[in-house]
Design a protein around this motif. Structure first.
Motif, mmCIF file in Angstrom:
data_model
loop_
_atom_site.group_PDB
_atom_site.id
_atom_site.type_symbol
_atom_site.label_atom_id
_atom_site.label_comp_id
_atom_site.label_asym_id
_atom_site.label_seq_id
_atom_site.Cartn_x
_atom_site.Cartn_y
_atom_site.Cartn_z
ATOM 1 N N GLY A 139 10.915 114.831 98.388
ATOM 2 C CA GLY A 139 11.935 113.826 98.100
ATOM 3 C C GLY A 139 13.228 114.448 97.604
ATOM 4 O O GLY A 139 13.195 115.457 96.889
ATOM 5 N N GLU A 140 14.351 113.837 97.979
ATOM 6 C CA GLU A 140 15.652 114.298 97.500
ATOM 7 C C GLU A 140 15.791 113.903 96.027
ATOM 8 O O GLU A 140 15.594 112.733 95.670
ATOM 9 C CB GLU A 140 16.760 113.627 98.332
ATOM 10 C CG GLU A 140 18.174 114.000 97.942
ATOM 11 C CD GLU A 140 18.624 115.366 98.512
ATOM 12 O OE1 GLU A 140 18.031 115.854 99.493
ATOM 13 O OE2 GLU A 140 19.588 115.931 97.940
ATOM 14 N N LEU A 195 14.787 108.906 105.191
ATOM 15 C CA LEU A 195 13.590 109.758 105.196
ATOM 16 C C LEU A 195 12.330 108.901 105.144
ATOM 17 O O LEU A 195 11.370 109.144 105.873
ATOM 18 C CB LEU A 195 13.616 110.730 104.008
ATOM 19 C CG LEU A 195 14.724 111.786 104.029
ATOM 20 C CD1 LEU A 195 14.711 112.611 102.739
ATOM 21 C CD2 LEU A 195 14.573 112.714 105.232
ATOM 22 N N LEU A 196 12.341 107.877 104.293
ATOM 23 C CA LEU A 196 11.168 106.998 104.180
ATOM 24 C C LEU A 196 10.853 106.372 105.532
ATOM 25 O O LEU A 196 9.689 106.285 105.935
ATOM 26 C CB LEU A 196 11.426 105.904 103.141
ATOM 27 C CG LEU A 196 11.387 106.349 101.678
ATOM 28 C CD1 LEU A 196 12.012 105.295 100.760
ATOM 29 C CD2 LEU A 196 9.950 106.623 101.235
ATOM 30 N N GLU A 197 11.901 105.958 106.234
ATOM 31 C CA GLU A 197 11.667 105.340 107.547
ATOM 32 C C GLU A 197 11.204 106.366 108.569
ATOM 33 O O GLU A 197 10.275 106.132 109.331
ATOM 34 C CB GLU A 197 12.918 104.598 108.010
ATOM 35 C CG GLU A 197 13.088 103.352 107.161
ATOM 36 C CD GLU A 197 14.216 102.425 107.585
ATOM 37 O OE1 GLU A 197 15.015 102.807 108.465
ATOM 38 O OE2 GLU A 197 14.280 101.327 107.012
ATOM 39 N N ILE A 216 7.073 111.063 102.042
ATOM 40 C CA ILE A 216 8.326 111.041 101.273
ATOM 41 C C ILE A 216 8.122 110.295 99.951
ATOM 42 O O ILE A 216 7.519 109.219 99.934
ATOM 43 C CB ILE A 216 9.456 110.362 102.089
ATOM 44 C CG1 ILE A 216 9.654 111.056 103.440
ATOM 45 C CG2 ILE A 216 10.765 110.305 101.286
ATOM 46 C CD1 ILE A 216 10.058 112.526 103.377
ATOM 47 N N ALA A 217 8.634 110.894 98.864
ATOM 48 C CA ALA A 217 8.610 110.227 97.556
ATOM 49 C C ALA A 217 10.040 109.875 97.153
ATOM 50 O O ALA A 217 10.964 110.665 97.377
ATOM 51 C CB ALA A 217 8.010 111.145 96.505
ATOM 52 N N VAL A 218 10.217 108.718 96.554
ATOM 53 C CA VAL A 218 11.490 108.409 95.906
ATOM 54 C C VAL A 218 11.502 109.215 94.604
ATOM 55 O O VAL A 218 10.566 109.118 93.813
ATOM 56 C CB VAL A 218 11.617 106.891 95.629
ATOM 57 C CG1 VAL A 218 12.962 106.591 94.981
ATOM 58 C CG2 VAL A 218 11.428 106.094 96.916
ATOM 59 N N SER A 219 12.568 110.021 94.399
ATOM 60 C CA SER A 219 12.498 111.075 93.382
ATOM 61 C C SER A 219 13.660 111.081 92.392
ATOM 62 O O SER A 219 14.511 111.970 92.401
ATOM 63 C CB SER A 219 12.420 112.438 94.081
ATOM 64 O OG SER A 219 11.328 112.469 94.979
ATOM 65 N N PRO A 230 5.337 106.838 97.042
ATOM 66 C CA PRO A 230 5.237 107.329 95.668
ATOM 67 C C PRO A 230 6.603 107.437 94.990
ATOM 68 O O PRO A 230 7.629 107.612 95.643
ATOM 69 C CB PRO A 230 4.638 108.731 95.834
ATOM 70 C CG PRO A 230 4.048 108.772 97.208
ATOM 71 C CD PRO A 230 4.899 107.851 98.022
ATOM 72 N N LEU A 231 6.578 107.351 93.658
ATOM 73 C CA LEU A 231 7.751 107.595 92.815
ATOM 74 C C LEU A 231 7.459 108.887 92.050
ATOM 75 O O LEU A 231 6.384 109.041 91.477
ATOM 76 C CB LEU A 231 7.911 106.426 91.838
ATOM 77 C CG LEU A 231 9.203 106.361 91.049
ATOM 78 C CD1 LEU A 231 10.350 105.852 91.934
ATOM 79 C CD2 LEU A 231 9.045 105.411 89.853
ATOM 80 N N HIS A 232 8.418 109.840 92.066
ATOM 81 C CA HIS A 232 8.178 111.183 91.524
ATOM 82 C C HIS A 232 9.278 111.480 90.503
ATOM 83 O O HIS A 232 10.453 111.486 90.852
ATOM 84 C CB HIS A 232 8.229 112.161 92.723
ATOM 85 C CG HIS A 232 8.098 113.612 92.401
ATOM 86 N ND1 HIS A 232 8.565 114.599 93.252
ATOM 87 C CD2 HIS A 232 7.546 114.258 91.347
ATOM 88 C CE1 HIS A 232 8.310 115.791 92.738
ATOM 89 N NE2 HIS A 232 7.698 115.614 91.588
#
Lengths: 446, 446
Positions: free
Chosen positions: A147-148, A171-173, A183-186, A211-213
């Motif tokens: 994730g960015e 990226l998620l798509e 891909i994680a939301v980061s 996921p959330l990171h």
């Protein structure tokens, strides 16, 4: 018809709970394990499969690096033995403000080499120009949760924050149905992201079931900064914002109070424990025995190779076990089994890859081969003890992901090591120029 | 005329205090270093010397393992994650009661292989059948401070204690003028040796101007046992017996009070700090920052490979630095320089070898070559940081002792690795039989 192969070795270590199998074998069809057991049994049942024999070797579930910033290997050693804020603001941030897309790509390749040679099949990364991390990882063939890194101030990677969200959404798509890359939301931390940014991240992760990171409760400075701004401790604040959920991968969790451990457990939050980075940066020692006692899913991470200074999960297993034994004066408090689980199946679960981390039918064939010819791995009374307490990065001879060899007999098949070395040397010279221009460097000294 | 050679490499790391030399060289005449500096300078001054070029490599002072029980590598992994007393009385002692002279010889060879590959040129050992340790070490060519472990109960090695003193005396006489092997009088501990035995040891060491080597203040059990018997803490008791002197090498020193640290410093006692063993056995964490602050000569030891489970001083350097940074939440409290000194010149001084541990004119040519081709040692901004925080056992390609190569391009010249492996496998089978006969083993499990 899927290709069938059998890997046979002196030992097969399936997982922490099952005693290692002497003269064992793993049968694989396509990307999945179909059978594990004594060689005679597996060979007679799958007699038409192609057999690879690993004499004097041990097959183990591929290791999981639950948190890193892989491209930072290009900064390995630029500054040492400094407080976190000095290290970040005087050395890391000045260089990162000049960061180039290309450095991220080659830095990731450098780190992938090290991870492959340390038996790692799956890792989790948060950095700048993350699409370059993705590109390198896809080329080389490891599995990853990527994730960015998002924060409120403008990023050298994506510019203003809204562009960061756009990138993350793309990226998620793009990777929604990718088996190897997730891909994680980061969001970076609670002190670099406002509550509004965090809420937006939570919403975005929920929308894509992603996921959330986030780095959480890493050190006392973070706790006091968050308390000063919001009159809440980090875990409490993230809970209030709605972030403490099953899809959260919280990194570090050094500064936890007992009730916060209970809360993380209750909300089924995943934790990435990075013991060596926490020690080296002077952050402290996380309450690992209590987290495991509370049945939290805890993986092991190296953190970035600029602060560690390696990407070696063998070493993290050893450190994670040793430090608590010494600190609590109790040699049984964290066992070899505990840390081996953290480095394999718990780590995989923490990264939301549920079919990696054990050598059992139905799991993916994500595995490493440890070379017991290295005499510091002799005698072999106890394979689990050898893997946890004696194995070194560099003693892994072969690595397989989804049934495909990535490394064979110490040779990585999916990249050119010499080319990576040359590129890294070029980048090093560029970075040295930046350091020399920007401030008086203390390089060549620790 | 003595043979003159020059070793040239990308980097020469002379010692902790001097910045590493880029494109450096070391000139050696016979067993001694005569010059160190930039290649151009050294090559033009010693143009008649034979040149060995180490491209992509780094020359460092050979490492020192200040305390081990080398033969115990044959017991590596037989039991794990147990309290010290359970580990000793249920596993180690039952096997040691059947100990054979031959096991000690081959166990030492196994450990010598591991030490050579970890860049170790000098080590200190205390065990049973120590003449076998001496024989193996002389054959292979390492430097060492060695001694038969003495205790009041009969020993599988020498029988009754008086025979132990006879053996020690013979060794002291036999090796009085040996440059590579020195003998230490080695009482085991204050709870396995009576005050009379300790006094006899002190007297014997004094007579031969030899070092005294003892485990001291390792854990809280030792402190309370000694207090129960003698109403004194271990350091206090040893002081009363006249043992706290310049020739004392005290191992562990975990349980020290501030005034005891001052006393050790005042008496110029040497300390072997074994951080990983202290952690793994749950003994605790020694007050290293305070010992260094008091200017005590502290070396780094692995302790025995059955409790560590390796003989890797790179890893001990890293652990020694990391643990205190984390524990005190201060990343500057122990630096790379501190632990590198402990692993080299301070370690050598602790073992009473004063001309080993630095690459400077007048010192012996005891050195290792680190192979920077391993990509986890790239980029090379900071050689000291690479050696301390990133190097792994197994990345050392060459080792030289007294100007002679012991290992060249990863090949050990002075022993047959395959033969050692075969012998160790045979011994393992014998030990497994003993374990199975004596009690129900928990082998193959941690």
């Amino acid at each position: 018809m899927k290709r069938g192969i059998i890997l046979a070795a002196d030992w097969v270590l399936c997982c922490a709970e099952i005693p290692p199998i002497k003269d064992g074998a793993v049968a694989i069809e396509g990307s999945k394990i179909v059978s594990v057991g004594p060689q005679q049994e597996v060979l007679s049942k799958y007699h038409h499969f192609q057999v690879y024999s690993f004499k004097g070797k041990l097959i183990f579930p591929g290791l999981v690096n639950a948190h890193t910033h892989a491209p930072m290997s290009i900064l390995r050693g630029i500054a040492e033995d400094l407080p976190l804020m000095t290290w970040l603001t005087k050395y890391i941030f000045p260089v990162e403000s000049h960061l180039k897309r290309e450095w991220v790509y080659w830095g990731t390749k450098l780190s992938l080499i090290e991870m492959i040679k340390s038996g790692i099949v799956l890792f989790c990364d948060m950095y700048l120009f993350e699409p370059e991390v993705i590109r390198a990882t896809e080329e080389v063939g490891l599995k990853a949760l990527l994730g960015e890194g998002l924060f409120d101030f403008p990023s050298p990677g994506y510019g203003p924050l809204e562009k960061g969200f756009e990138l993350t959404k793309e990226l998620l798509e793009g990777f929604q149905n990718n088996r190897k890359i997730k891909i994680a939301v980061s969001p970076h931390t609670l002190y670099t992201c406002s509550p509004e940014t965090i809420k937006k991240c939570i919403k975005l992760a929920d929308k894509y079931a992603a996921p959330l990171h986030i780095h959480l409760a890493e050190n006392k400075e973070e706790v006091s900064e968050v308390q000063k701004r919001y009159e809440k401790r980090p875990v409490e604040l993230l809970d209030k914002l709605g972030g403490l959920k099953e899809n959260l991968l919280a990194v570090h969790c050094v500064k936890l109070e007992p009730k916060e451990i209970d809360l993380l457990a209750k909300r089924r939050v995943k934790v990435a424990h990075c013991p060596e980075s926490n020690l080296k940066l002077g952050s402290g020692i996380a309450p690992l025995p209590e987290m495991l006692q509370a049945e939290i899913t805890v993986g092991l991470g190296t953190d970035g190779p600029a602060s560690n200074n390696d990407l070696d999960i063998f070493s993290e297993m050893r450190t994670a076990a040793l430090i608590h034994k010494g600190l609590r004066e109790d040699p049984s408090i964290i066992t070899a089994k505990d840390v081996f689980s953290m480095a394999t199946d718990l780590g995989a679960k923490a990264l939301f890859f549920n079919d990696t981390g054990k050598l059992l039918p139905g799991y993916r064939a994500d595995l490493g081969i440890l070379d017991l010819q290295h005499l510091s791995l002799q005698p072999d009374y106890n394979p689990l003890s050898l893997v946890v307490y004696s194995a070194k990065a560099g003693y892994v001879s072969d690595l397989m992901i989804d049934g495909e060899f990535i490394m064979k007999n110490y040779h990585i098949l999916t990249l050119d090591e010499e080319l990576v070395k040359d590129k890294v040397q070029e980048i090093k010279e560029e970075i040295l120029l930046i350091l020399k221009k920007n401030f008086s460097p203390t390089l060549d000294k620790c």
